[in-house]
Design a protein around this motif. Structure first.
Motif, short mmCIF file in Angstrom:
data_model
loop_
_atom_site.label_atom_id
_atom_site.label_comp_id
_atom_site.label_asym_id
_atom_site.label_seq_id
_atom_site.Cartn_x
_atom_site.Cartn_y
_atom_site.Cartn_z
N SER A 196 -4.09 2.60 -3.04
CA SER A 196 -4.89 1.32 -2.59
C SER A 196 -3.82 0.21 -2.46
O SER A 196 -2.52 0.41 -2.33
CB SER A 196 -5.81 1.11 -3.65
OG SER A 196 -6.75 -0.06 -3.29
N LEU A 197 -4.24 -0.91 -2.18
CA LEU A 197 -3.55 -1.96 -2.13
C LEU A 197 -3.34 -2.87 -3.25
O LEU A 197 -4.30 -2.98 -4.02
CB LEU A 197 -4.25 -3.07 -1.23
CG LEU A 197 -4.16 -2.61 0.35
CD1 LEU A 197 -5.15 -1.71 0.76
CD2 LEU A 197 -4.31 -3.69 1.11
N ILE B 263 3.51 0.84 3.13
CA ILE B 263 2.80 -0.31 4.23
C ILE B 263 2.82 -1.48 3.41
O ILE B 263 2.26 -1.80 2.21
CB ILE B 263 1.50 0.09 4.72
CG1 ILE B 263 1.52 1.56 5.27
CG2 ILE B 263 1.06 -0.73 5.70
CD1 ILE B 263 0.18 2.04 5.59
N GLN C 118 1.09 -1.06 0.04
CA GLN C 118 0.00 0.13 0.16
C GLN C 118 0.86 1.09 -0.04
O GLN C 118 1.42 1.64 0.90
CB GLN C 118 -0.99 -0.03 1.24
CG GLN C 118 -2.18 1.20 1.27
CD GLN C 118 -2.83 1.19 2.46
OE1 GLN C 118 -2.69 0.64 3.35
NE2 GLN C 118 -4.05 1.80 2.23
#
Lengths: 113, 115
Positions: B42-43, B90, B37
């Motif tokens: 977004s992921l 992340i 992320q």
């Protein structure tokens, strides 16, 4: 190509008012639809999903979402917002037989006291 | 639901170094996933890790940059190699929920800053 759109970067709502966070999707085949919430400095938490059956799905913390096939939408709703609902919300989709999530860009929800 | 932990929770690293992120689950799971992320985004799925087989990488991600281990059904590691500031993200692991079709549970994430 499969995709998910969350058209609003941020949604502001007053505490006690109803909230809606929008999500539309584009997939081939039957979609499996999900909502996740991300609180600050924490991972994603599963809220609810639609696989089949009743178009209105109820999930955690009083949230619900309505699957609308004709509009290819899966909007997240809650009748009465709480300040503690303030977080980042992600819509995701996969098609049956796969496991790969396609995430939307996220919508930041701010509930104002 | 599965309880997933990740170590470290955050780190600050120098460019050119490598960091290994650990993901531990409190129950045996077949499929584990690694996501990235990036700030404000977004992921994105990096790879899928099944025990006993090589990880399957998504387009744009390669094993030399993101080697993954999956030694047993409760543990996996992701290494971010030869880091650059663009790797600041992340990194989250997730697992397929037992008995819940296609649902994934996510770990708390590892916040990485590369200077």
């Amino acid at each position: 190509a499969q995709s998910v759109a969350q058209p609003e970067d941020q949604v502001n709502v007053a505490e006690g008012n109803p909230l809606t966070v929008k999500c539309t999707y584009s997939v081939s085949g039957n979609p499996y639809l999900f909502w996740y919430v991300q609180y600050p400095n924490r991972g994603l938490q599963f809220l609810l999903k639609y696989i089949t059956g009743d178009n209105l799905v109820k999930g955690s913390y009083g949230f619900e979402a309505e699957f609308n096939k004709s509009q290819t939408s899966f909007h997240l709703k809650k009748p009465s917002a709480l300040v503690s609902d303030s977080a980042l919300y992600f819509c995701a989709v996969i098609t049956s037989g796969t496991y790969k999530y396609i995430f939307g860009t996220g919508t930041r929800l701010k509930v104002l006291a | 639901s599965a309880v997933i932990s990740q170590k470290p929770s955050r780190d600050i690293c120098q460019r050119g170094t490598s960091l290994t992120i650990q993901c531990q689950v409190d129950s045996q799971v077949t499929m584990m996933f690694w996501y990235r992320q990036q700030p404000g985004q977004s992921l994105t799925l990096i790879a899928t890790a099944n025990q006993g087989s090589e990880a399957t990488y998504e387009s744009g991600f390669v094993i030399d940059k993101f080697p993954i281990s999956r030694p047993n059904l409760t543990f996996s590691t992701l290494t971010v190699s030869n880091m650059s500031p663009e790797d600041s993200s992340i990194y989250l692991c997730s697992v397929e929920a037992s008995g819940l079709q296609e649902t994934q549970y996510f770990g708390p994430g590892t916040r990485l800053l590369v200077l």
